[in-house]
Design a protein around this motif. Sequence first.
Motif, mmCIF file in Angstrom:
data_model
loop_
_atom_site.group_PDB
_atom_site.id
_atom_site.type_symbol
_atom_site.label_atom_id
_atom_site.label_comp_id
_atom_site.label_asym_id
_atom_site.label_seq_id
_atom_site.Cartn_x
_atom_site.Cartn_y
_atom_site.Cartn_z
ATOM 1 N N ASP A 544 0.852 -1.179 0.000
ATOM 2 C CA ASP A 544 0.000 0.000 0.000
ATOM 3 C C ASP A 544 0.890 1.233 0.000
ATOM 4 N N GLY A 545 0.365 2.336 -0.450
ATOM 5 C CA GLY A 545 1.140 3.578 -0.445
ATOM 6 C C GLY A 545 1.850 3.824 -1.764
ATOM 7 N N LEU A 546 2.534 4.977 -1.820
ATOM 8 C CA LEU A 546 3.169 5.456 -3.051
ATOM 9 C C LEU A 546 4.668 5.255 -3.024
ATOM 10 N N LEU A 547 5.209 4.988 -4.201
ATOM 11 C CA LEU A 547 6.646 5.144 -4.451
ATOM 12 C C LEU A 547 6.803 6.421 -5.275
ATOM 13 N N ARG A 579 0.062 7.359 1.749
ATOM 14 C CA ARG A 579 1.345 7.439 2.453
ATOM 15 C C ARG A 579 2.496 7.222 1.465
ATOM 16 N N VAL A 580 3.574 7.987 1.666
ATOM 17 C CA VAL A 580 4.789 7.790 0.864
ATOM 18 C C VAL A 580 5.541 6.610 1.466
ATOM 19 N N ALA A 581 5.566 5.494 0.719
ATOM 20 C CA ALA A 581 6.176 4.270 1.233
ATOM 21 C C ALA A 581 7.636 4.127 0.825
ATOM 22 N N GLY A 582 8.099 4.940 -0.108
ATOM 23 C CA GLY A 582 9.491 4.832 -0.545
ATOM 24 C C GLY A 582 9.754 5.776 -1.704
ATOM 25 N N THR A 583 10.998 5.836 -2.116
ATOM 26 C CA THR A 583 11.391 6.677 -3.256
ATOM 27 C C THR A 583 12.191 5.844 -4.251
#
Length: 787
Positions: A544-547, A579-583
């Motif tokens: 879940d969340g954004l990369l 939610r920002v889960a990573g980059t």
Amino acid sequence: MNALARKALRDLGHLRSQAIAIALVVASGVATLVMAQSTYRSLELTRTRFYADYAFADMWAATKRAPETLAARLAAVDGVQTVETRLVAPATLRVPGFADPVRALVQSLPVTGVPVLDRLYLRRGRLPTPGARDEAVLSDAFADAHHYRPGDRVLAIVHGRSQWFRVVGVASSPEYVYQIRPGASFPDFKRFAILWTSRRGLEAALDMDGAFNTVALRLRPDVPAVAVARRVDALLARYGGVGAYTRSEQLSHRYLQSELHQLEVMALLFPAIFLGVSAFLLNVVLTRLVGTQREQVAVLKAIGYTDFDVARHYLGIVALIAGAGAVLGVAGGTWLGHWMSGIYRDFFRFPFLDYRVGADVVATGLGVSLGATLAGTLQAVIGAMRLPPAEAMRPPAPERFRALLVERLGLQRWFAPPTRMILRQLERHPFKALLTVAGLALGCAIMMIGRFQNDAIDYLTQVEFYVGQHYDIAVDFTEPTARAALFELGALPGVTAVEPYRAVGVRLRHGTQSYRTAIEGLPADGRLRTPMDVALRPVALPPDGLLLDAYLARMLGVRVGDDVDVDVLEGRRRELRLRVAGTVEEYLGARAYMRLDALDRALGEGALVSGAWLGADPARQGAVMDALERRPRVAGMGARMASLRSFLDTMAESILVFTLVTLVLGGLINFGVVYNTARIALSERSRELATMRVLGFTEREVGAVLLGELALLVVAAVPFGFVAGALLCRGMAVAMRSDLMRIPVHFTSGTYAIAALATFAAAALSAAAVYRRIARLDLLAVLKAQE
């Protein structure tokens, strides 16, 4: 002409070769400044004139299908001056003799045939006759790439229907100055086209009678665009609107603005380096000149010349050298600027070019060059002013002898006398040696900048087209489609793998920052398209969340764990908080990624896909594309390797030109530094060298003493040049980065090798010129000269 003026000309005559070398360095800096400034200004003027003359719109908005009656309500929005509705549809073109698929945008012209906004500049032919459904105007870049002329025919597949169009004109538009396919990162003139055709014909093809899917607006200057966009979005929301956007977000304008920004950076970086080196050279030369003319300075002051007269004399010499270089630089920069502006005009498809240098640009070049060189020589001039006549009549105190470091260590028996003389000279004058090393290092660094762009592009293509992408064909659907379509794609003969993706237009918001982009939904176990981290390792998509792309995360001011507000610009237009889960680290664009199933849950629209990536048998790839063209839901397709070839072809010419220019300019710096250093050393040590000849040293041994010192300095400068070049390249990459492209800081061994070899070659050339002077040294005249 007074006595001091005649003396200045005689001094310049004695220093003519050194003065020429310095003037060339000054000319290089001024030429770079004039070239970059005039190119920037000319492109800015050309863009402004083209936008104004051909009514470039201020705002655009796309929708799924809106009734034409809505145009009146849009025109009534406070702040809107002009409204023009249109139809825009993706298409595929068939080009005889060209195997790769050609993506296109087909755009309608008004019923009257003449657009009110984003008017066409006809390069050849005419506009379609109002009501003629088989006539079209073709974009000039694509027409030139495939040699289309008015009267030729082109086959377009629009919404699954094939239709022949007769090309009646070839044109450009301010809306497509940078002719790039939506979603692409670089232009491909052979594989992307724009067709402008009759509104009635396109209505029939798209079943959009009495409707539009795109609107362009001209705004009043005194009205904030944000308020207008909010009202336009409210009117279009029920008709599938995907959000209004202004010029700052329009693709063509953004790329052009980014290129102009890079020109601004170049106009600051390169002239600063060249003019700094020229100031250093003039400081060395003038310091040496004042030192050798101590008695002349004393006589001048003794017979009544003031300190100001002496300072004016030496500053006049500097001004003549810098002025000659500046005039040459203005002429060369004007020619280079006109040539470079022509390259930009062709690349950006401007129909004309308003090339202007401007008196202020010339004045800036002259003023900056004179200011930099005068500032560099100020110390030597002040020294001449402060020199008392009685002290100046005496020769300078001899240098104090002391044993070398190698002698104190007891290693002198390992070095021949000429070698010890070289080491002694360097140890006695460390600051002078350091300045020479610094000048040579800057020249080497500039040569690295030229090759750096080639290394960066090679690395970028490896990362983007090989490490992160493994598919052969990318397929885009006309609209989000059920995943059952993937089975049909997988059943095509020659297809070896199929992976879906979903691309959703969104606006990301965090605090006061916002950015319009797309979220790409990827399968959790996908292999054909994989986001990467900074170490180029595949990043697993979180449940879940954004990369987020790392550059996008910095623009929004978010870190891993922060929440981002997401305004979905299509479908149900939901407002989400993710939610920002990573980059991830990418160099092209600024996107966000999610797992496909997580994106489906967030959107609440079911399992839909925007397209697919296909693995295909290379021998049957053409057949796969032919089959895809016949699918009505396929908006377009592209081969990954064809995109790569296009990218390299697009960048090849500009990289070659930039590399050659920087190699020449860097070579001029190195030649100027080495030649001036060698000439000064020859003048200062001529008596010593002549004494060696009388004592029996051969011409080669005498030359080795002087040139060996220079060789050591050149060898010492190269590693510092590598460090300086890396720092300059990193600074340039940081200054030029944008949301459209980031330049990776990457170097190959070839870049270091070419910079070193070019530095050695420039040093060898200047050393050969000085060695000829050593061979012609008049021993008797030198030995009879007073100490």
